[in-house]
Design a protein around this motif. Sequence first.
Motif, short mmCIF file in Angstrom:
data_model
loop_
_atom_site.label_atom_id
_atom_site.label_comp_id
_atom_site.label_asym_id
_atom_site.label_seq_id
_atom_site.Cartn_x
_atom_site.Cartn_y
_atom_site.Cartn_z
N ILE A 13 0.85 -1.20 0.00
CA ILE A 13 0.00 0.00 0.00
C ILE A 13 0.88 1.24 0.00
N LEU A 71 1.11 4.22 -2.95
CA LEU A 71 0.80 5.62 -2.63
C LEU A 71 2.00 6.54 -2.86
N ALA A 105 -5.85 -2.50 -2.86
CA ALA A 105 -6.54 -1.63 -1.92
C ALA A 105 -6.22 -0.16 -2.21
N ALA A 106 -4.97 0.11 -2.56
CA ALA A 106 -4.59 1.48 -2.89
C ALA A 106 -5.18 1.90 -4.24
N ALA A 155 -7.82 0.83 -5.66
CA ALA A 155 -9.27 0.99 -5.58
C ALA A 155 -9.66 2.41 -5.20
N VAL A 156 -8.76 3.10 -4.52
CA VAL A 156 -9.01 4.47 -4.08
C VAL A 156 -8.56 5.49 -5.12
N VAL A 157 -7.39 5.24 -5.72
CA VAL A 157 -6.78 6.26 -6.60
C VAL A 157 -6.94 5.96 -8.09
N THR A 171 -9.29 3.51 -11.38
CA THR A 171 -10.60 2.97 -11.77
C THR A 171 -10.42 1.61 -12.44
N TRP A 229 -13.49 -3.80 -12.78
CA TRP A 229 -13.77 -4.80 -11.75
C TRP A 229 -14.34 -6.09 -12.33
#
Length: 252
Positions: free
Chosen positions: A89, A93, A193-194, A196-198, A200, A203
């Motif tokens: 992670i 980031l 996990a990272a 999924a936030v930053v 697209t 899926w």
Amino acid sequence: MFEVTFEVLLLLIAAGFVAGFIDAVAGGGGLITVPVLLIAGANPVTALATNKIQGLFGSATAAISYARGGHVDLRSQWKTAVIAFFASIGGALLVSLLPVELIRYALPILLVGIAIFFATKKGLDDVDRARRLSPAIFAATVVPLCAAYDGLLGPGAGSFYMLAFVGLAGYGILKATAHTKLLNFASNAGALAAFAVVATPWWFTGLAMGIAQIAGARVGAGLAQKQGAKVIKPLLVLTTITLALKLIWDLI
């Protein structure tokens, strides 16, 4: 529902199966899936993120197969896997802060060195040797470094894990492969996990490829456990050299 047409989806599913097989034996499945995702129309970040989705299934399947074969004890290794998860992670980031392009230039040299090591080092088989680092120091230093790289860039992470397990932890080839798949799973999960936030990810497409990865990983892990170093070493050298050549080609 899927982000691509049916014909393209079939191509991606086939790529997922082949990648799962190769990844379970020697790593380097991303050599197949990432280019195919790019051809399918994904931008580079989406391709990397989607690759983590499908790769998660393959690495999990391979890790479970090796555990069932007695080559890795999941209960005793869960703390190391947690370290890999969070380090990955952190690596993902840090992608905007670290000199990623400089790392890309150094990667082919490192990968060629790893390939030469496994191709020429005498005595590399499935028998464990004396370790050079204690398990605690290995988990506190080598594991987060490899996992952070997996989150940051990814290509060659399995080769780095393998080199560390063989050269520093003293593992035999098959045991090193089994532990590499466990940590690949953890660092894939962290990077996803990272992303999924930053990013697209695709899926649904990633999940479809993941099912194919499961099938490929089962076949690959089964073959590796039957043949051991005899099949793992040459495939590891081949995939590492191929990855190095692809990275050089991308830089030209």
